[in-house]
Design a protein around this motif. Sequence first.
Motif, short mmCIF file in Angstrom:
data_model
loop_
_atom_site.label_atom_id
_atom_site.label_comp_id
_atom_site.label_asym_id
_atom_site.label_seq_id
_atom_site.Cartn_x
_atom_site.Cartn_y
_atom_site.Cartn_z
N THR A 187 -34.72 48.31 -55.99
CA THR A 187 -34.00 48.60 -54.75
C THR A 187 -33.54 47.30 -54.13
N GLY A 190 -30.32 48.03 -47.91
CA GLY A 190 -30.98 49.02 -47.07
C GLY A 190 -31.63 48.36 -45.88
N GLU A 191 -32.93 48.63 -45.68
CA GLU A 191 -33.65 48.02 -44.56
C GLU A 191 -34.23 46.65 -44.91
N GLN A 231 -35.55 54.24 -50.10
CA GLN A 231 -36.40 53.59 -49.10
C GLN A 231 -36.73 54.55 -47.97
#
Length: 297
Positions: A187, A190-191, A231
Motif C-alpha cells: 500500500t 492514502g493516509e 487502509q
Amino acid sequence: MTVQEHLPSGTILITDSEALGCSGAVFRVDPLTGEVEQFALGGDLQGATGIAVESDGNVLVSKDRHFPGTGSLLRLRATTGEQSEVSSGGKFSAPLDVAVEADGGVLVADAASGGFGAVIRVDRATGEQTVLSQGDGQGDPPVRAVGLCAAPDGSVYVVEQNMIGGEDLTSRVVRVDPVTGARTTVTSGGELRSPCGVVVDAAGRLLVVDANAFPGFGGGVIRVDPATGAQTTVASGGGFAAPAAIAIEADGSLLVTDSDPMGTDRILFRVDPVTGAQKVLASGGQFKALTGLAVVP
C-alpha cells in the motif's frame, strides 16, 4: 547446561536514544501497573533505535551511527541487561529497526545503507551482514526503510518514508520475500505520510503507526489489508502528537509510543484495536526520546 532466564512474559521494553543525560537506555514497563524501571543504560545505548526479543529471551537493539560510534546491533542479556556487540560497521549506516524471524534470523532496517536504504540480514552468531533487499530509489526524495517486522508466514514487511515528514504521499509499505528479497508494494499514499513502524496481528493484518498521518498531522494507527492494500483508520488524534513505535500484546491490544516534538510529553499509550480508544500506560519520568518498542513473548 546453562538455562537462560527470560524476562516475564508480557513485559514491555522501550528504547530511548537520549535518556539519562543523553546516555541512552532500555526501559522495562510493567504491563499491569505501568511502572517504569531501567533495564539497561549507557554503554553503547546512546542513539538506540529499534528493539526485538530473541527466542532465548535476550534482547536485540539497533543503534544509529549519528551518535557516537558506528551503526551497530547490540545484544542485551535477559537476566542482567549486560551489553555485547553482535555486528557493527560494514553495510550498516543508519540502522533504525530490528526484527527476529520465526527461525531466529535477525533483520535490520537501515535507512541509508547502499544510498537508498536496505533490509540487512545479520547472522546472530557471527554478526555477518547480508543485504536481503536494497531500496529502489523511488520517490523524490527517495523513500527509505525506517521500520520492519517479520510475519509468521515468513514474509517481511517494511515501512518506507522520505524522512522529511509533512505531506509525503510517496510513503509505502513493502512486502519483501525472505528468500529472494523481491519487493512488492502492499500500500502507498492514502493516509500514510511518515510511517514509522509496522506489526502483524493474529489475523495477519498489518498495523502501521504514522507520525504525521491524517489532517493536522496528528499521527495515528492504520490497519492495512496485506492482500488488497486497503487502509482503515484504527486510531487518530486524541493524545497523539507524533507516534513513533508500535507493538502488539498477547490479547491483541496495541502499544504506541509518542514523543511530542514541540513539547516535553513522552508517553506510552495502550490502544484498543477495535475502538481506537487511547489510554496512557506510562509517561514522563525518565523518558526522553522514545524510539523502539517490544513485548516479551
